[in-house]
Each structure stands twice: as structure tokens, then as C-alpha cells.
Motif scaffolding. Sequence first.
Motif, PDB file in Angstrom:
ATOM      1  N   TYR A  43      40.174  34.162  13.736  1.00 22.76           N
ATOM      2  CA  TYR A  43      38.964  33.885  12.972  1.00 22.76           C
ATOM      3  C   TYR A  43      37.971  33.085  13.813  1.00 22.76           C
ATOM      4  CZ  TYR A  43      35.915  31.512   9.634  1.00 22.76           C
ATOM      5  OH  TYR A  43      34.817  30.999   8.992  1.00 22.76           O
ATOM      6  N   ARG A  44      38.443  32.005  14.440  1.00 20.86           N
ATOM      7  CA  ARG A  44      37.548  31.128  15.217  1.00 20.86           C
ATOM      8  C   ARG A  44      37.029  31.848  16.471  1.00 20.86           C
ATOM      9  NH1 ARG A  44      36.538  26.036  13.757  1.00 20.86           N
ATOM     10  NH2 ARG A  44      36.267  25.384  15.930  1.00 20.86           N
ATOM     11  N   LYS A  45      37.886  32.575  17.163  1.00 25.06           N
ATOM     12  CA  LYS A  45      37.440  33.315  18.352  1.00 25.06           C
ATOM     13  C   LYS A  45      36.372  34.344  17.973  1.00 25.06           C
ATOM     14  CE  LYS A  45      41.668  32.866  21.050  1.00 25.06           C
ATOM     15  NZ  LYS A  45      42.874  33.560  21.542  1.00 25.06           N
ATOM     16  N   GLY A  46      36.569  34.993  16.822  1.00 21.69           N
ATOM     17  CA  GLY A  46      35.616  35.991  16.356  1.00 21.69           C
ATOM     18  C   GLY A  46      34.236  35.418  16.057  1.00 21.69           C
ATOM     19  N   ARG A  47      34.161  34.127  15.892  1.00 19.14           N
ATOM     20  CA  ARG A  47      32.880  33.451  15.641  1.00 19.14           C
ATOM     21  C   ARG A  47      32.390  32.668  16.847  1.00 19.14           C
ATOM     22  NH1 ARG A  47      35.207  35.198  11.886  1.00 19.14           N
ATOM     23  NH2 ARG A  47      34.392  35.693   9.851  1.00 19.14           N
ATOM     24  N   GLY A  48      33.069  32.881  17.975  1.00 14.89           N
ATOM     25  CA  GLY A  48      32.655  32.200  19.201  1.00 14.89           C
ATOM     26  C   GLY A  48      32.987  30.723  19.213  1.00 14.89           C
ATOM     27  N   LEU A  49      33.966  30.316  18.410  1.00 14.15           N
ATOM     28  CA  LEU A  49      34.355  28.908  18.318  1.00 14.15           C
ATOM     29  C   LEU A  49      35.651  28.677  19.080  1.00 14.15           C
ATOM     30  CD1 LEU A  49      33.766  28.493  14.467  1.00 14.15           C
ATOM     31  CD2 LEU A  49      32.240  27.754  16.318  1.00 14.15           C
ATOM     32  N   ALA A  50      35.824  27.474  19.565  1.00 13.43           N
ATOM     33  CA  ALA A  50      37.071  27.106  20.239  1.00 13.43           C
ATOM     34  C   ALA A  50      38.206  27.090  19.223  1.00 13.43           C
ATOM     35  CB  ALA A  50      36.924  25.727  20.880  1.00 13.43           C
ATOM     36  N   THR A  51      39.384  27.456  19.679  1.00 16.37           N
ATOM     37  CA  THR A  51      40.536  27.377  18.791  1.00 16.37           C
ATOM     38  C   THR A  51      40.924  25.915  18.614  1.00 16.37           C
ATOM     39  OG1 THR A  51      42.077  27.687  20.628  1.00 16.37           O
ATOM     40  CG2 THR A  51      41.393  29.662  19.412  1.00 16.37           C
ATOM     41  N   ARG A  52      41.586  25.657  17.524  1.00 17.72           N
ATOM     42  CA  ARG A  52      42.091  24.312  17.238  1.00 17.72           C
ATOM     43  C   ARG A  52      43.243  24.472  16.251  1.00 17.72           C
ATOM     44  NH1 ARG A  52      37.117  22.025  13.506  1.00 17.72           N
ATOM     45  NH2 ARG A  52      37.611  23.266  11.680  1.00 17.72           N
ATOM     46  N   SER A  53      43.938  23.395  16.009  1.00 15.80           N
ATOM     47  CA  SER A  53      45.083  23.436  15.105  1.00 15.80           C
ATOM     48  C   SER A  53      44.657  23.894  13.713  1.00 15.80           C
ATOM     49  CB  SER A  53      45.736  22.056  14.998  1.00 15.80           C
ATOM     50  OG  SER A  53      46.719  22.070  13.980  1.00 15.80           O
ATOM     51  N   VAL A  54      45.478  24.729  13.128  1.00 14.53           N
ATOM     52  CA  VAL A  54      45.232  25.209  11.771  1.00 14.53           C
ATOM     53  C   VAL A  54      45.215  24.040  10.777  1.00 14.53           C
ATOM     54  CG1 VAL A  54      47.644  25.701  11.141  1.00 14.53           C
ATOM     55  CG2 VAL A  54      45.794  27.099  10.183  1.00 14.53           C
TER      56      VAL A  54
END
Length: 157
Positions: A43-54
Motif C-alpha cells: 500500500y505505502r509503496k504504491g503511494r510513493g511512501l517509505a515503508t514502515r512498521s504496520v
Amino acid sequence: MAASREKESLARVLAHEGGYSNHPKDPGGATMKGVTQRVYDGYRKGRGLATRSVKGITTDELNEIYDRQYWDAVKGDLVPAGVDYVVFDGAVNSGPARSIMWLQRALVPLYTGPIDGVIGVGTLAAIQSVNSLGELINRICDERMRFLRALKTFPTF
């Protein structure tokens, strides 16, 4: 068009999903309110955001993930009350395609198309032909339980 039952269905799902979990026997791994780390990363990658803990998932992110990846995927607004919740809940736990396959199997013999995990016109027509939605829901749940009991993680979860 009838009002969506998505919010009610989501509230029911979240009542059983709990908070953060990272059970060593859970193949889904780290999970927050039913959203796995893998799904959250996508979800985050698809929005161009860095991944982080769920663990850090926001309410808006949670709602969007449930809406797009589960409710819309099972066409929750197009199926009758009760069926929408059962198929949505199954999608959250085992994926939309698997949950739709349980629905399609439960619709036989009214449904004669492929068990392909896609709700199309044939699946929707079969649902409309059902005489008892309660019986259909029971058959969907039976299909789901057959699948879950065969999993090696069933005794734990």
C-alpha cells in the motif's frame, strides 16, 4: 442503489481482528488490525511512501486498504446483506480470490461458471437466483471451514 453496508461490515471484522500481532506460527507475519506487514508495505509503496512498521498504520490507511483491497474486490456493494459480510471477512483472512471461490462453490448448481475467484455477471446472477440467503451463507461458511481445517495452522488459529 442501496446504502453501502461497508462500514458496518468493517466494524464487525475489526471487532475480531484485534491490535498488533506477530505470532511465530502465523504465516501472515506481523499484523495490525488485520492488515499484514506485506499488504501495508505494498500500500505505502504504491503511494510513493517509505515503508514502515504496520504498527504505525493510520485509521485513514486502514480504511482505504479495507475498502480497496477487500470490500471493492469482493463487490460488497453488489451482493446482498449477510453475503457481503461473509465474503468480505473471508477476503480479509484468506484473500479476495479464495473467498470468492468459496462463494462460487456454495452457489453450485445455480452457478455453472468457472470457480475462478472473480465475481462477474454469472456469479451475480446466481446470487440473485438463490431462494435462501441464510442457506447460502451457511454453505459459504462450510466451504471456508473445509479450507481452514486443512491448513497446518488450524490447531493454533
